[in-house]
Design a protein around this motif. Structure first.
Motif, mmCIF file in Angstrom:
data_model
loop_
_atom_site.group_PDB
_atom_site.id
_atom_site.type_symbol
_atom_site.label_atom_id
_atom_site.label_comp_id
_atom_site.label_asym_id
_atom_site.label_seq_id
_atom_site.Cartn_x
_atom_site.Cartn_y
_atom_site.Cartn_z
ATOM 1 N N LEU A 96 0.813 -1.214 0.000
ATOM 2 C CA LEU A 96 0.000 0.000 0.000
ATOM 3 C C LEU A 96 0.847 1.265 0.000
ATOM 4 C CD1 LEU A 96 -2.845 -1.139 2.413
ATOM 5 C CD2 LEU A 96 -2.899 -1.005 -0.103
ATOM 6 N N SER A 97 1.939 1.270 0.762
ATOM 7 C CA SER A 97 2.789 2.467 0.779
ATOM 8 C C SER A 97 3.515 2.634 -0.550
ATOM 9 C CB SER A 97 3.772 2.436 1.948
ATOM 10 O OG SER A 97 4.598 1.294 1.899
ATOM 11 N N ALA A 98 3.970 1.539 -1.148
ATOM 12 C CA ALA A 98 4.638 1.631 -2.458
ATOM 13 C C ALA A 98 3.659 2.094 -3.530
ATOM 14 C CB ALA A 98 5.251 0.283 -2.839
ATOM 15 N N THR A 99 2.440 1.595 -3.485
ATOM 16 C CA THR A 99 1.420 2.006 -4.455
ATOM 17 C C THR A 99 1.070 3.482 -4.270
ATOM 18 O OG1 THR A 99 0.546 -0.244 -4.549
ATOM 19 C CG2 THR A 99 -0.904 1.531 -5.323
ATOM 20 N N GLY A 100 0.893 3.893 -3.025
ATOM 21 C CA GLY A 100 0.613 5.302 -2.751
ATOM 22 C C GLY A 100 1.758 6.198 -3.166
ATOM 23 N N HIS A 101 2.985 5.744 -2.902
ATOM 24 C CA HIS A 101 4.161 6.519 -3.307
ATOM 25 C C HIS A 101 4.209 6.655 -4.822
ATOM 26 C CE1 HIS A 101 8.471 6.849 -4.432
ATOM 27 N NE2 HIS A 101 8.374 7.858 -3.601
ATOM 28 N N LEU A 102 3.995 5.555 -5.523
ATOM 29 C CA LEU A 102 4.013 5.598 -6.985
ATOM 30 C C LEU A 102 2.931 6.538 -7.518
ATOM 31 C CD1 LEU A 102 5.072 4.606 -9.727
ATOM 32 C CD2 LEU A 102 3.510 2.655 -9.508
ATOM 33 N N ALA A 103 1.744 6.485 -6.939
ATOM 34 C CA ALA A 103 0.674 7.395 -7.360
ATOM 35 C C ALA A 103 1.087 8.849 -7.127
ATOM 36 C CB ALA A 103 -0.615 7.077 -6.604
ATOM 37 N N GLY A 104 1.748 9.111 -5.994
ATOM 38 C CA GLY A 104 2.224 10.461 -5.711
ATOM 39 C C GLY A 104 3.276 10.917 -6.705
ATOM 40 N N VAL A 105 4.164 10.008 -7.081
ATOM 41 C CA VAL A 105 5.209 10.339 -8.063
ATOM 42 C C VAL A 105 4.566 10.655 -9.413
ATOM 43 C CG1 VAL A 105 7.175 9.393 -9.360
ATOM 44 C CG2 VAL A 105 7.042 9.060 -6.883
ATOM 45 N N LEU A 106 3.588 9.869 -9.808
ATOM 46 C CA LEU A 106 2.886 10.127 -11.072
ATOM 47 C C LEU A 106 2.140 11.462 -11.016
ATOM 48 C CD1 LEU A 106 2.089 9.189 -13.883
ATOM 49 C CD2 LEU A 106 0.215 7.918 -12.854
ATOM 50 N N LEU A 107 1.506 11.739 -9.883
ATOM 51 C CA LEU A 107 0.817 13.020 -9.734
ATOM 52 C C LEU A 107 1.816 14.179 -9.794
ATOM 53 C CD1 LEU A 107 -1.786 14.580 -9.274
ATOM 54 C CD2 LEU A 107 -1.499 14.187 -6.808
ATOM 55 N N GLN A 108 3.031 13.965 -9.272
ATOM 56 C CA GLN A 108 4.060 15.007 -9.351
ATOM 57 C C GLN A 108 4.323 15.402 -10.803
ATOM 58 O OE1 GLN A 108 4.128 16.496 -6.517
ATOM 59 N NE2 GLN A 108 6.334 16.687 -6.466
ATOM 60 N N ALA A 109 4.432 14.410 -11.664
ATOM 61 C CA ALA A 109 4.682 14.695 -13.079
ATOM 62 C C ALA A 109 3.516 15.471 -13.691
ATOM 63 C CB ALA A 109 4.919 13.394 -13.835
ATOM 64 N N ALA A 110 2.282 15.068 -13.366
ATOM 65 C CA ALA A 110 1.110 15.758 -13.905
ATOM 66 C C ALA A 110 1.055 17.204 -13.404
ATOM 67 C CB ALA A 110 -0.163 15.010 -13.515
ATOM 68 N N LEU A 111 1.313 17.402 -12.112
ATOM 69 C CA LEU A 111 1.292 18.753 -11.553
ATOM 70 C C LEU A 111 2.397 19.624 -12.154
ATOM 71 C CD1 LEU A 111 0.596 17.803 -7.826
ATOM 72 C CD2 LEU A 111 -0.991 18.932 -9.414
ATOM 73 N N ALA A 112 3.565 19.037 -12.364
ATOM 74 C CA ALA A 112 4.666 19.785 -12.981
ATOM 75 C C ALA A 112 4.296 20.181 -14.408
ATOM 76 C CB ALA A 112 5.944 18.946 -12.972
ATOM 77 N N GLY A 113 3.668 19.264 -15.124
ATOM 78 C CA GLY A 113 3.238 19.573 -16.487
ATOM 79 C C GLY A 113 2.252 20.725 -16.529
ATOM 80 N N MET A 114 1.329 20.724 -15.572
ATOM 81 C CA MET A 114 0.350 21.827 -15.529
ATOM 82 C C MET A 114 1.038 23.144 -15.172
ATOM 83 S SD MET A 114 -3.116 20.223 -13.907
ATOM 84 C CE MET A 114 -2.498 18.933 -12.843
ATOM 85 N N PHE A 115 2.019 23.073 -14.283
ATOM 86 C CA PHE A 115 2.741 24.278 -13.886
ATOM 87 C C PHE A 115 3.520 24.864 -15.060
ATOM 88 C CE2 PHE A 115 6.904 25.941 -12.481
ATOM 89 C CZ PHE A 115 6.468 27.147 -11.953
ATOM 90 N N VAL A 116 4.280 24.026 -15.765
ATOM 91 C CA VAL A 116 5.119 24.564 -16.841
ATOM 92 C C VAL A 116 4.315 25.012 -18.052
ATOM 93 C CG1 VAL A 116 7.173 23.275 -16.130
ATOM 94 C CG2 VAL A 116 5.676 22.304 -17.866
ATOM 95 N N THR A 117 3.052 24.589 -18.148
ATOM 96 C CA THR A 117 2.219 25.064 -19.252
ATOM 97 C C THR A 117 1.412 26.292 -18.872
ATOM 98 O OG1 THR A 117 0.478 23.484 -18.695
ATOM 99 C CG2 THR A 117 2.080 22.824 -20.391
#
Length: 130
Positions: free
Chosen positions: A10-31
């Motif tokens: 569960l912690s690894a899955t949550g961490h991975l989801a957070g890492v993926l969300l980081q990329a999405a949030l960064a993409g929204m920021f740079v655009t």
């Protein structure tokens, strides 16, 4: 042992989801959505906290659990990489921040897939050795 495996999963899955969300949030920021930078920063804190839970579970699976050591070492390496990632992001060294984020995602994905595929076998091996 089963609780350790589920905590790791569960912690690894949550961490991975957070890492993926980081990329999405960064993409929204740079655009152009500047408000996403605060979300990116806050999500980093939650994601990093989940990584510490994952790291403890990986060590417990290894040491008392007699499971493989590599998930603990990989989690430790992710802690170091994410710590560097925070420093790079705060310093706005984007040329290193983005590729390191991709590496973090790759290692996190491999580790998460492994948690759902083989820890039960590691737990059985640990019990067989007792």
């Amino acid at each position: 042992m089963n609780g350790i495996i589920w905590t790791l999963r569960l912690s690894a899955t949550g961490h991975l989801a957070g890492v993926l969300l980081q990329a999405a949030l960064a993409g929204m920021f740079v655009t152009g959505d500047v408000g996403m930078l605060a979300w990116h920063r806050n999500n980093a804190g939650v994601t990093h906290a989940l990584l510490y839970v994952q790291s403890v579970a990986a060590v417990l699976l290894w040491r008392p659990g007699r499971g493989p050591s590599w998930p603990a070492w990989a989690s430790g390496a992710l802690v170091a990489a994410e710590t560097a990632q925070v420093a790079l992001g705060q310093s706005r060294v984007i040329a290193a921040h983005i590729p390191l984020g991709m590496a973090i995602f790759g290692v996190s994905a491999l580790l998460t897939v492994w948690t759902w595929r083989t820890p039960s076998q590691a737990a059985r091996a640990g019990r067989a050795e007792s």
